[in-house]
Write an enzyme that holds these catalytic residues in place. Structure first.
Site, PDB file in Angstrom:
ATOM      1  N   LYS A  84       0.821  -1.209   0.000  1.00 42.22           N
ATOM      2  CA  LYS A  84       0.000   0.000   0.000  1.00 42.22           C
ATOM      3  C   LYS A  84       0.863   1.272   0.000  1.00 42.22           C
ATOM      4  O   LYS A  84       0.332   2.375  -0.081  1.00 42.22           O
ATOM      5  CB  LYS A  84      -0.934   0.001   1.206  1.00 42.22           C
ATOM      6  N   HIS A 148     -12.668 -22.765   3.884  1.00 43.90           N
ATOM      7  CA  HIS A 148     -11.466 -23.551   4.142  1.00 43.90           C
ATOM      8  C   HIS A 148     -11.626 -24.900   3.458  1.00 43.90           C
ATOM      9  O   HIS A 148     -12.691 -25.234   2.931  1.00 43.90           O
ATOM     10  CB  HIS A 148     -11.226 -23.719   5.642  1.00 43.90           C
ATOM     11  N   TYR A 152     -14.622 -26.563   0.871  1.00 49.94           N
ATOM     12  CA  TYR A 152     -14.454 -26.783  -0.569  1.00 49.94           C
ATOM     13  C   TYR A 152     -14.703 -28.248  -0.943  1.00 49.94           C
ATOM     14  O   TYR A 152     -15.393 -28.534  -1.920  1.00 49.94           O
ATOM     15  CB  TYR A 152     -13.061 -26.345  -1.018  1.00 49.94           C
ATOM     16  N   ASP A 178      -6.614 -28.224   0.173  1.00 49.27           N
ATOM     17  CA  ASP A 178      -5.496 -27.289   0.191  1.00 49.27           C
ATOM     18  C   ASP A 178      -4.340 -27.732  -0.697  1.00 49.27           C
ATOM     19  O   ASP A 178      -3.795 -26.931  -1.462  1.00 49.27           O
ATOM     20  CB  ASP A 178      -4.976 -27.103   1.618  1.00 49.27           C
TER      21      ASP A 178
END
Length: 396
Positions: A84, A148, A152, A178
């Site tokens: 940023k 998480h 899924y 994952d």
């Protein structure tokens, strides 16, 4: 059970890798995250890619594991940047101009808001492979929602297939969503896009979703379903604990034995190991699912009569497809795993070694995971002197 410490090709002393891996020369920018995206970057780094991880200042991407033990971050260099901040953003852009791959695992729209979305990055570097890792994907009704692994794999029907028939689904850690359906899918997509970029000079976006990847892992089950060989109920199919010849059994010493005696020769060897001499219904039951529940109880009774070591001694020289269920500690020193250097120690920490193995370009010895910002001076100094990718000068 037999266990030895094998001769490993990766020494603990020194900090240089042993040789250049097959991805040497591939330069990767990774925006720090947790789980599947770091796993994909680790896989690339394991095989020789030079991965620079951009960490947030003062943070470790929300990971509960201390940085020096975060094995998913091995084979990296770390650069702390505040994306940023305008000057730090320019540093990131300089890296992206010279990179082959960018990996990000944010929710859709985050990098666009930072000014580092695919359109901006491809303007800087037309051949860039822009790899995006999410749970739900870059599009669809759930794309912007949190989730998480367990969510899924639930949504694509995977979780419902795992576990006993008389209980709830069993949670398979976070390996399927994952890592198998997520990070490994992302690494696969990156390599495919790199191949395309090498032929055409044009990069593209890789949209890797854990839902897509977990669903892909069930392709064989969908084939069985189409062929009417799948019962939509846990514990009723050959590979989900419904069959007596593909199951896990408790031994006399409260350990477990895994059995995968599917094909007839393996099944016959399994029966011989059990001491079954009058085969009769044992043989006919192999292809008769209605008999499986009763046969499971018969096998359970037999295997409960001996210890794990006794069963290993019985089956180790056979093709019965019977194996001990090892703990993580036991797996590290198991004779077969040690002979292949499946696990390797880096700074005294045992961990899975890079895979797969290559005969001409073996992977370098894994390098320890860096502390956030550890390579700031090295990378920033190199970028100040050149617009090219900052060469790796230290391997720590």
């Amino acid at each position: 059970m037999t266990s030895v410490v094998g001769q490993r090709p990766y020494a603990d002393s020194g900090s240089d890798g042993g040789s250049d891996g097959p991805l040497t020369g591939v330069n990767v920018v990774e925006f720090a995250g947790i789980g599947p995206a770091p796993f994909a970057a680790m896989m690339l780094g394991d095989l020789g890619a030079d991965v620079i991880r951009i960490d947030r200042p003062g943070g470790h991407a929300g990971n509960p594991v201390p940085p020096h033990l975060d094995l998913l971050n091995r084979n990296r260099r770390s650069l702390e940047l505040d994306l940023k901040d305008a000057s730090d953003l320019e540093v990131a852009k300089k890296l992206i101009i010279a990179a082959d791959v960018l990996i990000e695992g944010y929710r859709p729209g985050v990098t666009e808001r930072l000014g580092l979305g695919p359109q901006e990055c491809h303007t800087l570097n037309a051949r860039l492979v822009y790899a995006r890792m999410t749970g739900w994907g870059q599009s669809g009704p759930l794309a912007s929602h949190a989730g998480h692994d367990i969510n899924y794999i639930s949504r694509v029907g995977v979780l419902d297939t795992i576990g006993p028939g008389n209980g709830p689904p069993a949670i398979p850690l976070n390996i399927i969503g994952d890592f198998g359906g997520g990070g490994m899918l992302l690494a696969y997509g990156i390599l495919a896009a790199l191949h395309h970029a090498g032929r055409t000079g044009t990069g593209q976006v890789v949209d890797a979703a854990m839902t897509d990847g977990a669903a892909l892992l069930t392709t064989m089950l969908h084939a069985w379903r189409a062929a009417d060989r799948w019962v939509d109920r846990r514990g009723a199919n050959m590979l989900d604990g419904g069959a007596h010849f593909y199951n896990v059994y408790r031994t006399a010493d409260n350990r477990y034995l895994s059995v995968g005696a599917i094909e007839p020769p393996f099944y016959s060897a399994f029966l011989r190991g059990l001491g079954v001499t009058e085969e009769g219904d044992w043989q006919t039951s192999h292809g008769s699912p209605e008999q499986w529940p009763a046969m499971i109880e018969r096998v359970r009774t037999i295997i409960a009569g001996r210890t794990l070591t006794e069963w290993i001694t019985t089956f180790e020289a056979t093709d019965a497809c019977v194996s001990p269920v090892l703990t993580i500690d036991e797996a590290v020193t198991d004779a077969h795993n040690a002979s292949r250097s499946t696990f390797v120690a880096v700074d005294g920490v045992e961990q899975p070694a890079p895979a797969p193995k290559f005969d001409r370009t073996p992977a370098p010895r894994p390098r320890r995971q860096p502390l956030p910002g550890q390579h700031n001076d090295e990378i920033l100094r190199a970028l100040a002197q050149s617009d090219s990718w900052p060469a790796r000068r230290q391997r720590t």
